[in-house]
Design a protein around this motif. Structure first.
Motif, PDB file in Angstrom:
ATOM      1  N   ASP A 131      -0.542   0.395   9.229  1.00 26.31           N
ATOM      2  CA  ASP A 131      -0.184   1.638   9.924  1.00 26.31           C
ATOM      3  C   ASP A 131      -1.499   2.270  10.362  1.00 26.31           C
ATOM      4  OD1 ASP A 131       0.138   4.377  10.431  1.00 26.31           O
ATOM      5  OD2 ASP A 131       1.440   4.750   8.707  1.00 26.31           O
ATOM      6  N   GLY A 139       5.708   4.401  13.167  1.00 26.16           N
ATOM      7  CA  GLY A 139       5.027   3.894  11.977  1.00 26.16           C
ATOM      8  C   GLY A 139       3.570   3.535  12.212  1.00 26.16           C
ATOM      9  N   GLY A 140       3.008   3.926  13.335  1.00 27.17           N
ATOM     10  CA  GLY A 140       1.637   3.525  13.635  1.00 27.17           C
ATOM     11  C   GLY A 140       1.487   2.009  13.702  1.00 27.17           C
ATOM     12  N   ALA A 142       3.453  -0.055  11.760  1.00 24.64           N
ATOM     13  CA  ALA A 142       3.754  -0.662  10.454  1.00 24.64           C
ATOM     14  C   ALA A 142       4.907  -1.670  10.531  1.00 24.64           C
ATOM     15  CB  ALA A 142       4.064   0.425   9.430  1.00 24.64           C
ATOM     16  N   TYR A 167      -6.524   3.558   8.636  1.00 26.57           N
ATOM     17  CA  TYR A 167      -5.401   2.616   8.736  1.00 26.57           C
ATOM     18  C   TYR A 167      -5.109   2.151   7.314  1.00 26.57           C
ATOM     19  CZ  TYR A 167      -8.842  -1.311   8.665  1.00 26.57           C
ATOM     20  OH  TYR A 167      -9.842  -2.190   8.330  1.00 26.57           O
ATOM     21  N   ALA A 170       1.604  -0.096   4.661  1.00 28.84           N
ATOM     22  CA  ALA A 170       2.731   0.834   4.564  1.00 28.84           C
ATOM     23  C   ALA A 170       4.042   0.110   4.278  1.00 28.84           C
ATOM     24  CB  ALA A 170       2.832   1.668   5.836  1.00 28.84           C
TER      25      ALA A 170
END
Ligand SMILES: [Cu+2]
Length: 358
Positions: A131, A139-140, A142, A167, A170
């Motif tokens: 993430d 979720g960036g 994820a 970062y 996750a």
């Protein structure tokens, strides 16, 4: 390379937690956080190590960006479960990006595009992902990167805001994975770049929750109960006790007394905020939370860096000496291993500092 299959990933998310971590965890948690039953081994002696040093080299940072146009970066991040020393005679099975803590320093410019390849090799026992707080999307990234051992995923994102961002892994047991070492920095430089400095250093703080007190010889296993209670056995900079100090791997960075050092600092947590302080100095310019679209603060003694955040801070010393970089929650320094050193070399300046005046 095996193809990513969603079914296999979901299976691993449900079942993977029950597998032992590199064959030496007797209490690896299942997806619901309960302890799983695996082989019990003698942990009174250190385990065999997979890497000589888990602590990332604080000077291993890509060069500052000198470019007027956006570009694309092909970046591979590889999740690696490795056994290494926390300190002499004490081992732990870390989860990492690239076999180091913190993970590799990623440096891009505002508007750049990252083409990420995320690898979870067959040798791992658990699902992992990443993430990025610098990634604008669910979720960036994820979910898009969630992979079981043997799988590889790809993610493409544009850096649409500047700053230094964490970062981290996750997956459902994300606190465990971050505590075991899965975090790092992605720096998004503003279009005009960063002010020029003489040296840069990269430090990451995080907590290890193990089944033994800090300093107890042998192999330490991850301990879910102490993590639930937020009572770590170790609090570390770059994954090892006092990793970048003269007694262990040497100072994080050595600079002249006429030079400026910029420190990129990330607090992985998963739970404790750091009271980030340079003993014998101050942060000359400090960008709170790694924000590069606001003006820096000046002459800051101690700055709280919450878990899941960063700071960028410069220091210089007009006099020579070793300057300890600490979390000013000092029991973490004295008892739990949290410290790095910036060394300044140059002529004594008794008009500024005189340890032995007449
Ligand atoms: Cu993970």
């Amino acid at each position: 390379m095996l193809e990513v299959t969603r079914r296999r990933t979901l299976q691993a998310l449900g079942l993977g937690g029950a597998a032992s971590v590199a064959g030496c965890a007797s209490n690896a948690p299942t997806a619901d956080g309960s302890a799983a039953t695996t082989t019990v081994q003698d942990t009174s002696t250190p385990a065999a190590t997979d890497v000589d040093r888990i602590a990332a080299d604080p000077t291993d940072i890509p060069d500052p960006i000198d470019r007027d146009e956006p570009t694309e970066h092909d970046i591979t991040l590889r999740s690696e479960e490795v056994t290494a020393e926390i300190e002499d005679g004490v081992t732990f099975t870390y989860m990492t990006y690239g076999g180091q803590v913190p993970g590799p320093f990623i440096r891009v410019r505002l508007g750049d595009t990252v083409n990420l390849t995320f690898e979870n090799p067959e040798s791992n026992s658990l699902p992992h992902n990443v993430d990025f707080h610098a990634c604008a999307g669910p979720g960036g990234g994820a979910e898009a990167t969630t992979t079981a051992p043997g799988e590889t995923a790809e993610l493409r994102f544009q850096a649409t805001y500047p700053g230094a961002y964490i970062y981290h892994c996750a997956v459902p047991n994300l606190d465990m994975h971050i505590s075991a070492g899965m975090f790092g920095i992605i720096l998004v430089e503003p279009e005009e770049g960063l002010p020029e400095v003489d040296h840069e250093a990269y430090l990451g703080q995080h907590e290890l929750y193990t089944d033994k007190a800090a300093g107890t010889d042998g192999h330490h296993e991850f301990d879910m109960e102490s993590m639930r209670n937020e009572e770590p056995s170790y609090v570390l900079m770059n994954g090892e006790k006092y990793a970048w100090t003269p007694g262990v791997h040497g100072p994080a960075v050595t600079a002249g007394t006429d030079e400026t050092v910029r420190v990129f600092f990330v607090d992985g947590g998963p739970n404790l905020a750091s009271s980030f302080h340079p003993i014998g100095s101050v942060w000359e310019k400090l960008y709170p939370d790694g924000s590069l679209s606001t003006e820096p603060q000046t002459h800051i003694q101690t700055r709280e860096v919450p878990p899941g955040s960063t700071t960028i801070a410069t220091m210089n010393s007009p006099v020579p000496g070793d300057f300890k970089i600490v979390d000013h929650s000092l029991s973490r320094v004295a008892r739990k291993g949290c410290m790095a050193v910036v060394r300044a070399e140059g002529e004594e300046r008794p008009e500024i500092f005189d340890a032995d005046p007449e």
